[in-house]
Design an enzyme around this catalytic site. Structure first.
Site, mmCIF file in Angstrom:
data_model
loop_
_atom_site.group_PDB
_atom_site.id
_atom_site.type_symbol
_atom_site.label_atom_id
_atom_site.label_comp_id
_atom_site.label_asym_id
_atom_site.label_seq_id
_atom_site.Cartn_x
_atom_site.Cartn_y
_atom_site.Cartn_z
ATOM 1 N N TYR A 171 -3.541 -15.332 12.670
ATOM 2 C CA TYR A 171 -3.725 -15.560 11.279
ATOM 3 C C TYR A 171 -2.541 -16.030 10.862
ATOM 4 O O TYR A 171 -1.437 -15.921 11.565
ATOM 5 C CB TYR A 171 -3.957 -14.218 10.526
ATOM 6 C CG TYR A 171 -2.687 -13.311 10.216
ATOM 7 C CD1 TYR A 171 -1.983 -13.580 8.923
ATOM 8 C CD2 TYR A 171 -2.353 -12.427 10.790
ATOM 9 C CE1 TYR A 171 -1.166 -13.006 8.615
ATOM 10 C CE2 TYR A 171 -1.337 -11.748 10.864
ATOM 11 C CZ TYR A 171 -0.534 -12.166 9.407
ATOM 12 O OH TYR A 171 0.525 -11.457 9.085
ATOM 13 N N PHE B 291 -0.888 -3.265 7.385
ATOM 14 C CA PHE B 291 -1.853 -3.497 8.388
ATOM 15 C C PHE B 291 -1.250 -4.023 9.870
ATOM 16 O O PHE B 291 -1.422 -3.509 10.974
ATOM 17 C CB PHE B 291 -2.892 -4.417 8.142
ATOM 18 C CG PHE B 291 -3.954 -4.697 9.124
ATOM 19 C CD1 PHE B 291 -5.033 -4.009 9.346
ATOM 20 C CD2 PHE B 291 -3.622 -5.960 9.749
ATOM 21 C CE1 PHE B 291 -5.925 -4.463 10.499
ATOM 22 C CE2 PHE B 291 -4.530 -6.662 10.891
ATOM 23 C CZ PHE B 291 -5.711 -5.713 11.053
ATOM 24 N N ASP B 292 -0.372 -5.100 9.650
ATOM 25 C CA ASP B 292 0.421 -5.789 10.738
ATOM 26 C C ASP B 292 1.165 -4.639 11.498
ATOM 27 O O ASP B 292 1.185 -4.641 12.724
ATOM 28 C CB ASP B 292 1.225 -6.706 10.080
ATOM 29 C CG ASP B 292 0.588 -7.871 9.522
ATOM 30 O OD1 ASP B 292 -0.209 -7.682 8.517
ATOM 31 O OD2 ASP B 292 1.027 -9.140 9.883
ATOM 32 N N THR B 293 2.103 -3.925 10.643
ATOM 33 C CA THR B 293 2.812 -3.015 11.416
ATOM 34 C C THR B 293 2.031 -2.112 12.062
ATOM 35 O O THR B 293 2.209 -1.554 13.288
ATOM 36 C CB THR B 293 3.671 -2.236 10.150
ATOM 37 O OG1 THR B 293 4.530 -3.315 9.550
ATOM 38 C CG2 THR B 293 4.629 -1.062 11.037
#
Length: 422
Positions: free
Chosen positions: A112, A204-206
């Site tokens: 993404y 979310f990424d972390t």
């Protein structure tokens, strides 16, 4: 995306063999009210991939409940540009968008990027190449590497570095840039990892990266050239508050062993040379010896430090007993988790009790050595004491490993994974 929670660890990585006509890479662009930038972004990305990417690809627009003309623009792009599709979500949240699209995708590599294309697209192939080759499980762009070239304000630079410092100090994260909007993951990893990620927003990424790193997955970092978008609509204060809540939640879950990270583990040594069985050597012994030696070096240093500190306030015997006790508790806990792969709280008290028995054996050896030294010399030098203690500890270490492997943490196939999941 189906998730097999009953199966064991992930299989060894392998080079991806593209199916004819099927996309190898699916690049997701999550958007909210981006009617102006969406068209130029998608066309520029599509043109870049067409000329530089050697495999079939797809671009997926994930509309996060936009209220402007973004859905119409996305539908028009999907109809006009080959390899572009769009999907509509009725709830906002970047994490929710990525989870939804990645769960539906059939591409073996999922990626993404932000719609503003702040990251130079020349970093895209280096980002996904290690995933295609089987070298790595996840890949992230980093703006904080020395070779990265970044153009952005001092405020955002400070916030980014402060946040990553927080992750390193609170969650022991080793990756350098958690929130760069430029990431990729293998689909087989996403199938196991996404169900464990709770956040649906910017954290979310972390959370994805922290859990992957704690499970021992390989994260590849790519230095990127980045030009900040001055029109970014991210609410910094609200995002920071949600991130802090996420750090606390994930940290607490990891501390109590509430996450079944065993199902994400790769076999030790994906290189075929590492997997070759050695005659007469039990399976897993090499990995356990490596882990035990690493833990042993650290616990020995801790023991010597504690002994030196306690020696000034107490006699050598009391200092030795206190230092050995504290380092033994830490040693048992570290070997339980790192060397023998036992996670969760099941049998933790029992393992510590057995570890104390092993400690008692070590205490007899080291105390006996000190007593023998005292009998040989009335006032032995401090350096001599340390040398005797190191020798005695080496002997105790060999015995400790054998007792750990055969008695404290004997191999019970599947037991610890099942206990963790239960």
């Amino acid at each position: 995306m189906t998730t097999d929670t009953s199966s064991g660890a992930l299989p060894a990585r392998a080079h991806l063999a593209p199916a004819p006509g099927e996309p190898v890479l699916d690049v997701v662009i999550p958007v909210f009210n981006e009617e102006k930038d969406l068209g130029p972004c998608v066309r520029r990305l599509h043109d870049h991939l067409t000329h530089t990417f050697p495999y079939p690809f797809r671009i997926t627009i994930a509309d996060n409940a936009s209220t402007d003309r973004t859905p119409e623009v996305a539908a028009g792009l999907a109809a006009a540009v080959v390899g572009v599709r769009s999907t509509r979500l009725e709830e906002k949240g970047r994490g929710r968008a990525l989870r939804t699209v990645w769960a539906r995708s059939d591409a073996p590599v999922l990626a993404y990027m932000d719609v503003d294309l702040s990251t130079d697209l020349n970093a895209l192939l280096p980002l996904v190449a290690p995933l295609i080759s089987g070298h790595s499980d996840l890949a992230i762009g980093t703006r904080l590497a020395r070779s990265s070239r970044v153009v952005r304000g001092a405020k955002r630079e400070f916030i980014s570095r402060a946040y990553n410092l927080l992750l390193r100090s609170s969650l022991s994260a080793r990756f350098s840039d958690a929130q760069c909007g430029f990431k990729a993951i293998r689909r087989d990893v996403a199938e196991r990892l996404l169900p464990l990620v709770e956040d649906s927003g910017w954290f979310f990424d972390t959370e994805l990266l922290v859990l992957a790193e704690r499970a021992g997955l390989r994260i590849h970092e790519v230095p990127v050239d980045w030009v900040d978008d001055p029109d970014s609509t991210v609410h910094i204060a609200r995002t920071a508050a949600e991130d802090l809540k996420g750090v606390w939640r994930v940290g607490r879950a990891l501390a109590v062993g509430a996450l079944p990270l065993d199902r994400l583990a790769r076999p030790f040594g994906d290189d075929p040379r590492d997997r070759t069985a050695l005659p007469g050597v039990p399976r897993g012994l090499a990995r356990q010896l490596l882990g035990f030696c690493a833990v042993g070096v650290l616990s020995t240093l801790l023991y010597l430090l504690l002994y030196t500190v306690f020696r000034g306030a107490a006699g050598s015997q009391l200092a030795n007993a206190a230092a050995l006790l504290l380092s033994a508790v830490a040693n048992t806990a570290a070997n339980r988790r790192l060397t023998f792969g036992v996670r969760g709280r099941d049998r933790a008290v029992r393992h510590q009790a057995q570890g104390l028995v092993v400690f008692a054996i070590g205490l007899v050896l080291t105390s006996g050595s000190l007593a023998a030294l005292g009998a040989a010399s009335d006032r032995p030098a401090h350096g001599t004491e340390l040398a005797v203690l190191i020798t005695a500890n080496l002997a105790a270490t060999v015995l400790r490993f054998l007792l750990f492997r055969a008695w404290v943490f004997p191999e019970r196939r599947g037991t610890y994974v099942k206990d963790d999941i239960r």
